[in-house]
Motif scaffolding. Structure first.
Motif, PDB file in Angstrom:
ATOM      1  N   GLY A  24      -0.003 -93.842 -10.612  1.00  0.00           N
ATOM      2  CA  GLY A  24       0.208 -93.315 -11.741  1.00  0.00           C
ATOM      3  C   GLY A  24       1.762 -92.951 -11.684  1.00  0.00           C
ATOM      4  O   GLY A  24       2.594 -93.763 -11.611  1.00  0.00           O
ATOM      5  N   ARG A  25       2.087 -91.628 -11.860  1.00  0.00           N
ATOM      6  CA  ARG A  25       3.668 -91.382 -11.943  1.00  0.00           C
ATOM      7  C   ARG A  25       4.135 -90.875 -10.526  1.00  0.00           C
ATOM      8  O   ARG A  25       5.338 -90.659 -10.540  1.00  0.00           O
ATOM      9  CB  ARG A  25       3.705 -90.119 -12.664  1.00  0.00           C
ATOM     10  CG  ARG A  25       3.152 -89.824 -14.289  1.00  0.00           C
ATOM     11  CD  ARG A  25       3.429 -88.715 -14.791  1.00  0.00           C
ATOM     12  NE  ARG A  25       4.801 -88.252 -14.748  1.00  0.00           N
ATOM     13  CZ  ARG A  25       5.176 -87.016 -14.756  1.00  0.00           C
ATOM     14  NH1 ARG A  25       4.304 -86.055 -14.415  1.00  0.00           N
ATOM     15  NH2 ARG A  25       6.321 -86.642 -14.556  1.00  0.00           N
ATOM     16  N   GLY A  26       3.501 -91.399  -9.536  1.00  0.00           N
ATOM     17  CA  GLY A  26       3.942 -90.860  -8.107  1.00  0.00           C
ATOM     18  C   GLY A  26       3.823 -91.947  -7.106  1.00  0.00           C
ATOM     19  O   GLY A  26       3.697 -93.134  -7.503  1.00  0.00           O
ATOM     20  N   PHE A  27       4.175 -91.694  -5.921  1.00  0.00           N
ATOM     21  CA  PHE A  27       4.251 -92.514  -4.798  1.00  0.00           C
ATOM     22  C   PHE A  27       3.277 -92.215  -3.692  1.00  0.00           C
ATOM     23  O   PHE A  27       2.821 -91.133  -3.319  1.00  0.00           O
ATOM     24  CB  PHE A  27       5.622 -92.208  -4.251  1.00  0.00           C
ATOM     25  CG  PHE A  27       6.825 -92.073  -5.018  1.00  0.00           C
ATOM     26  CD1 PHE A  27       7.331 -93.312  -5.708  1.00  0.00           C
ATOM     27  CD2 PHE A  27       6.979 -90.949  -5.779  1.00  0.00           C
ATOM     28  CE1 PHE A  27       8.423 -93.393  -6.527  1.00  0.00           C
ATOM     29  CE2 PHE A  27       8.066 -90.776  -6.791  1.00  0.00           C
ATOM     30  CZ  PHE A  27       8.644 -91.845  -7.124  1.00  0.00           C
ATOM     31  N   LEU A  86      22.047 -89.498   0.395  1.00  0.00           N
ATOM     32  CA  LEU A  86      20.780 -88.957  -0.100  1.00  0.00           C
ATOM     33  C   LEU A  86      20.509 -90.274  -1.014  1.00  0.00           C
ATOM     34  O   LEU A  86      21.186 -90.612  -1.905  1.00  0.00           O
ATOM     35  CB  LEU A  86      21.064 -87.852  -0.887  1.00  0.00           C
ATOM     36  CG  LEU A  86      19.933 -87.598  -1.766  1.00  0.00           C
ATOM     37  CD1 LEU A  86      18.623 -87.025  -1.261  1.00  0.00           C
ATOM     38  CD2 LEU A  86      20.521 -86.521  -2.850  1.00  0.00           C
ATOM     39  N   LEU A  87      19.347 -90.827  -0.873  1.00  0.00           N
ATOM     40  CA  LEU A  87      18.667 -91.896  -1.870  1.00  0.00           C
ATOM     41  C   LEU A  87      18.118 -90.959  -2.931  1.00  0.00           C
ATOM     42  O   LEU A  87      16.991 -90.394  -2.670  1.00  0.00           O
ATOM     43  CB  LEU A  87      17.637 -92.712  -0.918  1.00  0.00           C
ATOM     44  CG  LEU A  87      17.209 -93.976  -1.612  1.00  0.00           C
ATOM     45  CD1 LEU A  87      18.226 -94.869  -1.955  1.00  0.00           C
ATOM     46  CD2 LEU A  87      16.146 -94.678  -0.829  1.00  0.00           C
ATOM     47  N   LEU A  88      18.594 -91.086  -4.185  1.00  0.00           N
ATOM     48  CA  LEU A  88      17.994 -90.307  -5.132  1.00  0.00           C
ATOM     49  C   LEU A  88      17.533 -91.284  -6.259  1.00  0.00           C
ATOM     50  O   LEU A  88      17.914 -91.936  -7.017  1.00  0.00           O
ATOM     51  CB  LEU A  88      19.275 -89.445  -6.041  1.00  0.00           C
ATOM     52  CG  LEU A  88      19.155 -88.670  -7.179  1.00  0.00           C
ATOM     53  CD1 LEU A  88      17.928 -87.597  -6.694  1.00  0.00           C
ATOM     54  CD2 LEU A  88      20.355 -88.254  -7.741  1.00  0.00           C
ATOM     55  N   GLY A  89      16.244 -91.078  -6.336  1.00  0.00           N
ATOM     56  CA  GLY A  89      15.423 -91.667  -7.314  1.00  0.00           C
ATOM     57  C   GLY A  89      15.156 -90.990  -8.495  1.00  0.00           C
ATOM     58  O   GLY A  89      14.821 -89.770  -8.616  1.00  0.00           O
ATOM     59  N   THR A  90      15.713 -91.455  -9.821  1.00  0.00           N
ATOM     60  CA  THR A  90      16.177 -90.644 -11.002  1.00  0.00           C
ATOM     61  C   THR A  90      15.003 -90.890 -12.016  1.00  0.00           C
ATOM     62  O   THR A  90      15.172 -90.375 -13.311  1.00  0.00           O
ATOM     63  CB  THR A  90      17.582 -90.959 -11.571  1.00  0.00           C
ATOM     64  OG1 THR A  90      17.550 -92.181 -11.859  1.00  0.00           O
ATOM     65  CG2 THR A  90      18.433 -90.602 -10.596  1.00  0.00           C
ATOM     66  N   GLY A  91      13.996 -91.588 -11.663  1.00  0.00           N
ATOM     67  CA  GLY A  91      12.811 -91.409 -12.567  1.00  0.00           C
ATOM     68  C   GLY A  91      12.700 -92.976 -12.885  1.00  0.00           C
ATOM     69  O   GLY A  91      13.173 -93.841 -12.320  1.00  0.00           O
ATOM     70  N   LEU A 146      12.836 -88.410  -4.916  1.00  0.00           N
ATOM     71  CA  LEU A 146      12.377 -89.097  -5.712  1.00  0.00           C
ATOM     72  C   LEU A 146      11.786 -88.375  -7.208  1.00  0.00           C
ATOM     73  O   LEU A 146      10.816 -87.656  -6.790  1.00  0.00           O
ATOM     74  CB  LEU A 146      11.526 -90.199  -5.331  1.00  0.00           C
ATOM     75  CG  LEU A 146      12.244 -91.155  -4.505  1.00  0.00           C
ATOM     76  CD1 LEU A 146      13.038 -90.824  -3.330  1.00  0.00           C
ATOM     77  CD2 LEU A 146      11.299 -92.156  -4.224  1.00  0.00           C
ATOM     78  N   TYR A 147      12.213 -88.595  -8.443  1.00  0.00           N
ATOM     79  CA  TYR A 147      11.770 -88.037  -9.485  1.00  0.00           C
ATOM     80  C   TYR A 147      10.341 -88.866  -9.958  1.00  0.00           C
ATOM     81  O   TYR A 147      10.441 -90.034  -9.564  1.00  0.00           O
ATOM     82  CB  TYR A 147      12.704 -87.947 -10.659  1.00  0.00           C
ATOM     83  CG  TYR A 147      13.723 -86.856 -10.569  1.00  0.00           C
ATOM     84  CD1 TYR A 147      13.516 -85.866 -11.767  1.00  0.00           C
ATOM     85  CD2 TYR A 147      14.893 -86.826  -9.832  1.00  0.00           C
ATOM     86  CE1 TYR A 147      14.536 -84.782 -11.681  1.00  0.00           C
ATOM     87  CE2 TYR A 147      15.456 -85.935  -9.714  1.00  0.00           C
ATOM     88  CZ  TYR A 147      15.295 -84.776 -10.735  1.00  0.00           C
ATOM     89  OH  TYR A 147      16.345 -83.769 -10.752  1.00  0.00           O
ATOM     90  N   PRO A 148       9.700 -88.205 -10.639  1.00  0.00           N
ATOM     91  CA  PRO A 148       8.379 -88.962 -10.840  1.00  0.00           C
ATOM     92  C   PRO A 148       8.705 -90.071 -11.739  1.00  0.00           C
ATOM     93  O   PRO A 148       9.754 -90.267 -12.267  1.00  0.00           O
ATOM     94  CB  PRO A 148       7.493 -88.003 -11.889  1.00  0.00           C
ATOM     95  CG  PRO A 148       7.948 -86.668 -11.209  1.00  0.00           C
ATOM     96  CD  PRO A 148       9.381 -86.652 -10.799  1.00  0.00           C
ATOM     97  N   LEU A 149       7.733 -91.159 -11.652  1.00  0.00           N
ATOM     98  CA  LEU A 149       8.012 -92.298 -12.421  1.00  0.00           C
ATOM     99  C   LEU A 149       7.218 -92.090 -13.830  1.00  0.00           C
ATOM    100  O   LEU A 149       6.079 -92.421 -14.238  1.00  0.00           O
ATOM    101  CB  LEU A 149       6.975 -93.557 -11.855  1.00  0.00           C
ATOM    102  CG  LEU A 149       7.291 -93.667 -10.446  1.00  0.00           C
ATOM    103  CD1 LEU A 149       6.334 -94.362  -9.872  1.00  0.00           C
ATOM    104  CD2 LEU A 149       8.517 -94.170 -10.277  1.00  0.00           C
ATOM    105  N   ASP A 150       8.010 -91.639 -14.811  1.00  0.00           N
ATOM    106  CA  ASP A 150       7.930 -91.279 -16.224  1.00  0.00           C
ATOM    107  C   ASP A 150       7.793 -92.493 -16.943  1.00  0.00           C
ATOM    108  O   ASP A 150       8.420 -93.529 -16.986  1.00  0.00           O
ATOM    109  CB  ASP A 150       8.897 -90.448 -16.783  1.00  0.00           C
ATOM    110  CG  ASP A 150       8.359 -88.891 -16.087  1.00  0.00           C
ATOM    111  OD1 ASP A 150       9.659 -88.148 -16.027  1.00  0.00           O
ATOM    112  OD2 ASP A 150       7.447 -88.612 -15.701  1.00  0.00           O
TER     113      ASP A 150
END
Length: 123
Positions: free
Chosen positions: A18-21, A67-72, A119-123
């Motif tokens: 879904g939107r997550g990991f 920091l590995l920043l996942g921005t969506g 990590l931000y959600p996968l929108d």
């Protein structure tokens, strides 16, 4: 020919849901991950992201290399104040979309890199 990947100890991002990991036995829409643990995260809008939001990762001992920043769903630049504040602590910020960040996590941890991820959600 069989290819075997080295794996570091600690949480592993095994896929998306879904939107997550998917991490080990759980699914997290927002994720704070370190070599020691993975936790769900309800991040603020990226423009408001601050050190306070990343406190569990910044408390790692030793401190993370970066920091590995996942921005969506897409790459969004983090606030300059945040990158400057972390840089002053000797922690770099590598921003990318969250899917790329999740894949990079596995590669970097297989290399035994001491990193942290938000990590931000996968929108």
């Amino acid at each position: 020919m069989e290819v075997k990947r080295a794996s570091a100890e600690g949480p592993l991002i095994s896929g998306f849901s879904g939107r997550g990991f998917r991490v080990d036995e759980g699914v997290y829409e927002g994720l704070l991950i370190s070599p020691e643990r993975a936790d769900g995260w309800s991040p603020p809008p990226i423009a408001e992201l601050s050190e306070v939001d990343l406190a569990p990762l910044l408390a790692l001992d030793p401190k993370p290399e970066f920091l590995l920043l996942g921005t969506g769903a897409t790459l969004v630049r983090p606030p300059r104040a945040l990158t400057a504040a972390l840089g002053a602590k000797g922690i770099g910020v590598e921003a990318m979309d969250s899917r790329a960040a999740a894949r990079a996590w596995g590669v970097l941890r297989a290399e035994l890199r001491w990193i942290a991820g938000a990590l931000y959600p996968l929108d």
